[in-house]
Design a protein around this motif. Sequence first.
Motif, PDB file in Angstrom:
ATOM      1  N   LEU A  25      62.643  -2.099  -1.430  1.00 37.20           N
ATOM      2  CA  LEU A  25      62.928  -0.794  -1.823  1.00 37.20           C
ATOM      3  C   LEU A  25      64.509  -0.686  -2.484  1.00 37.20           C
ATOM      4  CD1 LEU A  25      61.273   1.544   0.696  1.00 37.20           C
ATOM      5  CD2 LEU A  25      60.319   0.865  -1.691  1.00 37.20           C
ATOM      6  N   GLY A  55      66.871   8.434  -4.241  1.00 37.03           N
ATOM      7  CA  GLY A  55      67.021   7.597  -2.975  1.00 37.03           C
ATOM      8  C   GLY A  55      68.093   7.834  -2.104  1.00 37.03           C
ATOM      9  N   VAL A  76      64.832  12.853  -4.313  1.00 42.75           N
ATOM     10  CA  VAL A  76      63.491  12.222  -4.540  1.00 42.75           C
ATOM     11  C   VAL A  76      63.535  10.860  -3.709  1.00 42.75           C
ATOM     12  CG1 VAL A  76      61.959  11.122  -6.379  1.00 42.75           C
ATOM     13  CG2 VAL A  76      63.323  13.236  -6.994  1.00 42.75           C
ATOM     14  N   GLU A  77      62.417  10.868  -2.888  1.00 43.20           N
ATOM     15  CA  GLU A  77      62.792   9.567  -2.015  1.00 43.20           C
ATOM     16  C   GLU A  77      61.431   9.177  -1.991  1.00 43.20           C
ATOM     17  OE1 GLU A  77      63.461   6.736  -0.142  1.00 43.20           O
ATOM     18  OE2 GLU A  77      65.322   8.037  -0.041  1.00 43.20           O
ATOM     19  N   LYS A  78      61.296   7.639  -2.119  1.00 42.06           N
ATOM     20  CA  LYS A  78      60.034   6.982  -2.165  1.00 42.06           C
ATOM     21  C   LYS A  78      59.676   6.469  -0.744  1.00 42.06           C
ATOM     22  CE  LYS A  78      58.017   2.929  -4.722  1.00 42.06           C
ATOM     23  NZ  LYS A  78      58.481   1.854  -5.747  1.00 42.06           N
ATOM     24  N   ASP A  79      60.331   6.381   0.025  1.00 39.96           N
ATOM     25  CA  ASP A  79      60.360   6.014   1.381  1.00 39.96           C
ATOM     26  C   ASP A  79      60.109   6.932   2.358  1.00 39.96           C
ATOM     27  OD1 ASP A  79      60.156   4.744   3.923  1.00 39.96           O
ATOM     28  OD2 ASP A  79      62.096   3.545   3.967  1.00 39.96           O
ATOM     29  N   LEU A 101      58.553  13.490  -2.030  1.00 42.11           N
ATOM     30  CA  LEU A 101      58.145  12.044  -1.939  1.00 42.11           C
ATOM     31  C   LEU A 101      57.396  11.428  -2.990  1.00 42.11           C
ATOM     32  CD1 LEU A 101      57.821   9.970   0.134  1.00 42.11           C
ATOM     33  CD2 LEU A 101      55.740  10.899   0.735  1.00 42.11           C
ATOM     34  N   GLY A 102      58.056  10.400  -3.711  1.00 46.05           N
ATOM     35  CA  GLY A 102      57.574   9.574  -4.943  1.00 46.05           C
ATOM     36  C   GLY A 102      58.411   8.790  -5.451  1.00 46.05           C
ATOM     37  N   ASP A 103      58.023   8.038  -6.684  1.00 49.09           N
ATOM     38  CA  ASP A 103      58.815   7.178  -7.612  1.00 49.09           C
ATOM     39  C   ASP A 103      59.623   7.845  -8.348  1.00 49.09           C
ATOM     40  OD1 ASP A 103      59.685   5.276  -8.794  1.00 49.09           O
ATOM     41  OD2 ASP A 103      58.066   4.048  -8.508  1.00 49.09           O
ATOM     42  N   GLU A 106      58.489   8.097 -11.957  1.00 52.64           N
ATOM     43  CA  GLU A 106      57.143   8.850 -12.201  1.00 52.64           C
ATOM     44  C   GLU A 106      57.310  10.069 -11.979  1.00 52.64           C
ATOM     45  OE1 GLU A 106      54.407   6.809  -9.818  1.00 52.64           O
ATOM     46  OE2 GLU A 106      54.602   4.658 -10.996  1.00 52.64           O
TER      47      GLU A 106
END
Length: 281
Positions: A25, A55, A76-79, A101-103, A106
């Motif tokens: 990540l 992140g 915006v957090e992917k983890d 929560l997401g990429d 995107e």
Amino acid sequence: MPQIDDLPPLREVIRTHDLVAKKQLGQNFLLDLNLTARIARSAGDLAGCDVLEVGPGPGGLTRGLLAEGARRVLAVEKDARCLPALAEIAAACPGRLEVLLGDALEVDVLAHLTPPVRIVSNLPYNVGTELLVRWLTPPLWPPFWQSLTLMFQKEVAERIVAKPGSKAYGRLALLAQWRTEARIVLTLPPEAFVPAPKVHSAVVHLTRLEAPRFPADGAVLARITAMAFNQRRKMLRSSLKALNPAIEEHLRAAGIDPTQRAEEIGLEQFCSLARSIAASG
């Protein structure tokens, strides 16, 4: 109700929530709250601004942004592992932190932001450059953001602010400097992070210009610079010959010697070349 200053140290947060950084990540956590506060301050006056952070991880920079007076932070957090730690910050700052929560490549953030907007992030290494390019190349200019304050590997930061004639000079410098004022505001050693990366890092502050520095069609300029720097050791008359059959005439019209190489040409000349080629149809 807990206040932001009452939150536990980040190392304790990481232990509590078992937040081991994941290499896949691009995670390297910055735990020194004095450093995260400096980064937040380098973004300028945040009062009255929404701030987009990509992140956030355990939330060190998030805390700094809120402490420096950001009206709202959209993180915006992917983890998903980071969500409980960020929820603790949200509880200490009611109504001022929203976490998606997401990429970041995107997620549509515009529906969640109210101008004026600043973007401040310790970007994951694996998507940092792509996000920067996207923010610098919207369909319409000026963009939704006022400024970008972003951490990169130091080598990438140096490419953003590079000048003609240097090894770091290339497409990224032209793209950034065409539409923004860009400067490095802070450098950080590897040991500032957990885990420590193999490289130094640097924070770049980019302030948008209301109009590009020189007139040019963005698509044409992008195509020219891509071809020129993909073969940067070649003379421009060779690297750009597939672009236009009369490329030498266009180069001369822009004040460029056809035997020069891409790294010798400044932004104004590249824009002039883009106008010449666009005018020829």
